[in-house]
Design an enzyme around this catalytic site. Structure first.
Site, short mmCIF file in Angstrom:
data_model
loop_
_atom_site.label_atom_id
_atom_site.label_comp_id
_atom_site.label_asym_id
_atom_site.label_seq_id
_atom_site.Cartn_x
_atom_site.Cartn_y
_atom_site.Cartn_z
N GLU A 147 -35.99 12.42 20.98
CA GLU A 147 -35.13 11.37 21.52
C GLU A 147 -34.07 11.04 20.49
OE1 GLU A 147 -38.33 8.62 22.28
OE2 GLU A 147 -37.86 7.42 20.52
N HIS A 172 -37.87 1.95 21.42
CA HIS A 172 -38.46 2.38 20.15
C HIS A 172 -37.57 1.95 18.99
CE1 HIS A 172 -40.76 5.89 22.23
NE2 HIS A 172 -41.47 4.78 22.22
#
Lengths: 400, 296
Positions: B217, B255
């Site tokens: 990511e 995150h």
């Protein structure tokens, strides 16, 4: 969490970083008092600076046409007039977007005679897992541009986490910036204090642009932090109640503030397809899939691994609070989470919020059959999907 | 074979008496994993689920039960200390599930572990699963919070920063009748223990892993580093997906580590690095398994 310039400077000063004398103001009376105080202290000029969480303030334009969010002034009257023009006015810079940001706070500081400007920042180098000091003699410039066009001009000093920034490292950076004589030692001390601020306040990023070499009235030279941009690691706020108190909610998106209150991770975007997903990675991937099939995501929303019925309802309310939203895609991979709990939450939320927008639901995982049965028995007009890709396609079709 | 853990790996749970830790400890027992001890300072002598003894320290639990790995569920302010305790006691593997540990704490932990033989997985990760032979892959080793039943014993290695995207990939494989050797969640924090590269090396050396799914990511450059190594050294087919192509710069996407900053860490750059290294890039997250299977 982002801080205003004046707040960052307060923290820096507390840790021994030299900054120009100055005071914040939230109304004209406070501004005038700060201005008078600086002129009485012998300053010939002052700087009136808009305090918003966006860069490019100096080159910005106010909505009423007043140019510049940072102004020099050489009299009490001049400075007060400028403060009055800025306070409550909406400033548009290249970082605020067209809507701009209302200026609710000012910082009034002494104006310094600048000889040269540098860039310096303390941040985490993720590849190393260590803090670094990054500096450049190209002060006042966009550091990303310098890194792109002339990376050799960027100075990097890696900090040993067990030792902190050592004096010899600070001197090395100072010398590389072209400073000589007693300024080497003074700059090294300033850099150490800057690292200490970053470390002790759990900074994510502390950027000084510019760090300036100034000439004092007696002709001596000194290095000071003229500007400051600082953000704090959200994970560490529990040990900094004093910094939490500095939070300026007016700088944040109201929907994001509300979402945070429900322990939801929501970020508003510009598109028209809202998404409600469990897990940050899957939430990003869902946005990407919407885009892949020609749509535009309206938000990032991670309801987490243990979402309750109440959270699902709050999530729906936040989503429909965005007037741009024309369809909703729910994508849940309930590995452990009970899909039926989510299904019940969706049904309750849709009924209670009187949702009329197209709603695409993809449910997978634990107890999924019961979840699908709950949705089917609800009497709601839902569009169901078996995979993430199918869900994305159907949500894009729903807004076309 | 497998990497990091085998079905007979004995492990303990630090924070077993908390709600979250207890719930997942029970799920590991239900899966048939060798959870042999719990650790909560001050609660030594209690029993968890009538079968698992609780100890006051990791060292004591290891000495009494032979545990070699641990899962950490303690709250963020105490998690860094729990990791260091596990390493000081000499565990082979510490898996930190806790989300929300201050970056400064993790910088210190990473520095303290640089000469340690203990491997750290996480923090802010779903953990590790080596599927077993039983029904719905039970009898395997499940350390962490991943759903066990979606797995199937087999030969594909999965490594990812995201929990739910890992489950998505595993489920796609299992639904197609393809099993996994080991599935590893390295977590979404900016200062992690194991990286994609560390896990890739283990998969490359594992004779029973024949293909790899690597999920990344936005944020940092760990995917690029892993891709560069894979191009030169990896002998097995790899397919991948990068989440966050539509993420705005400067915003943390859930995150702590998922942020594009200073123009670095974009999905585009990572996809490009994957392609450059011959790693198959799934166009959407629904095609992760198919992208790999086409390459094999």
């Amino acid at each position: 969490m982002n801080l205003h310039e004046y707040q960052a400077k307060q923290l820096m000063e507390r840790h021994g970083v030299q900054v120009p004398a100055g005071e914040p103001a939230t109304n004209l009376d406070e501004a005038k008092a700060a201005i008078v105080k600086l002129f009485n202290a012998g300053n010939a000029r002052v700087v009136v600076k808009s305090q918003i969480h966006a860069g490019g303030r100096g080159k910005g334009t106010f909505k009423d046409g007043f140019q510049g969010g940072v102004h020099l002034a050489d009299s009490v009257e001049d400075a007060t007039a400028k403060a009055e023009a800025m306070l409550g006015n909406v400033l548009v810079t290249h970082q605020t977007g067209e809507a701009g940001k209302q200026v609710n706070r000012l910082l009034i500081t002494s104006a310094e005679e600048i000889k040269s400007e540098f860039y310096v920042a303390v941040l985490l180098d993720r590849a190393l897992g260590k803090p670094i000091v990054m500096a450049s003699a190209e002060g006042g410039m966009d550091i990303e541009e310098v890194a792109e066009t002339s990376p050799e001009k960027i100075i990097k000093e890696v900090i040993d986490p067990a030792l902190g920034l050592q004096p010899h490292q600070g001197r090395k950076v100072a010398i590389a910036l072209g400073l000589r004589g007693r300024l080497i030692g003074q700059t090294a001390s300033l850099l150490q204090a800057l690292y200490k601020t970053w470390h002790e306040c759990d900074g994510s990023m502390l950027e000084i642009n510019p760090l300036a070499l100034i000439v004092n009235e007696d002709g001596t030279e000194a290095v000071v932090a003229l500007d400051a941009k600082m953000s704090i690691d959200d994970n560490a706020l529990f040990r900094h109640p004093d910094i939490v108190a500095m939070r300026d909610i007016s700088e944040e998106d109201p929907l994001e503030v509300e979402a945070a209150g429900h322990d939801l991770n929501y970020i508003k975007l510009d598109g028209n397809i809202a998404c409600l997903v469990n897990g940050a990675g899957l939430a990003m991937a869902t946005m990407d899939a919407i885009k892949h099939y020609g749509g535009d995501p309206a938000n990032f929303l991670d309801v987490g691994g243990g979402a309750t019925k109440a959270q699902v309802k709050a999530a729906f309310e936040i989503i429909v609070g965005d007037p741009n939203v024309q369809a909703i895609l729910v994508n849940i991979f309930g590995g452990i989470m009970n899909c039926n709990t989510i299904a019940e939450g969706i049904v309750a939320a849709v009924k209670e919020t009187h949702l009329t927008l197209p709603l695409v639901v993809r449910l997978e995982g634990n107890n999924v059959d019961a979840g699908r049965a709950t949705l089917a028995a609800s009497g709601l007009t839902l569009i169901t999907a078996d995979s993430l890709a199918e869900g994305a396609k159907k949500s894009v079709a729903a807004v076309k | 074979m497998s990497i990091l853990v085998k079905p007979d790996t004995k492990f303990l749970v630090q924070g077993i008496t908390g709600g979250f830790g207890g719930r997942h400890a029970q799920l590991s027992l239900d899966y048939g994993s060798q959870l042999v001890a719990g650790v909560t300072p001050g609660k030594g002598g209690q029993m968890f689920a009538n079968t698992v003894p609780v100890f006051d320290s990791v060292a004591e639990a290891m000495a009494e039960t032979g545990a070699t790995a641990s899962a950490i569920f303690v709250p963020p302010p105490f998690a860094a200390d729990a990791i260091l305790e596990g390493a000081a006691a000499g565990l082979d593997l510490v898996v930190c599930i806790t989300e929300g540990i201050p970056v400064r704490d993790m910088i210190s932990v990473k520095d303290a572990l640089k000469d340690s033989s203990t491997i750290l997985l996480g923090p802010n990760c779903p953990g590790v699963v080596t599927p077993g032979d039983g029904e719905d892959s039970s009898g395997g080793c499940r350390i962490g919070i991943a759903p066990g039943y979606i797995h199937k014993k087999g030969n594909i290695g999965v490594v990812s920063r995201s929990g739910t995207l890992t489950y998505e990939a595993v489920w796609q494989l299992t639904s197609r009748g393809v099993g996994q050797s080991t599935c590893v969640g390295i977590g979404g924090d900016p200062v992690p223990g194991m990286t994609h590269l560390d896990v890739l090396k283990l998969f490359n050396d594992d004779p029973e892993t024949t293909g790899i799914i690597m999920i990344g990511e936005i944020g940092g450059t760990a995917e690029e580093e892993a891709a560069a190594w894979a191009k030169a050294h990896c002998t097995k087919p790899i397919a991948g997906f990068i989440a966050g192509a539509t993420a705005p710069p400067g915003r943390r996407m859930g995150h702590a580590g998922a942020i594009i900053s200073g123009g670095k860490g974009t999905a585009e750059a990572k996809q490009e690095a994957f392609r450059e290294a011959g790693i198959g890039v799934a166009e959407t997250p629904s095609e992760m398994a198919d992208t790999l299977l086409k390459m094999m």
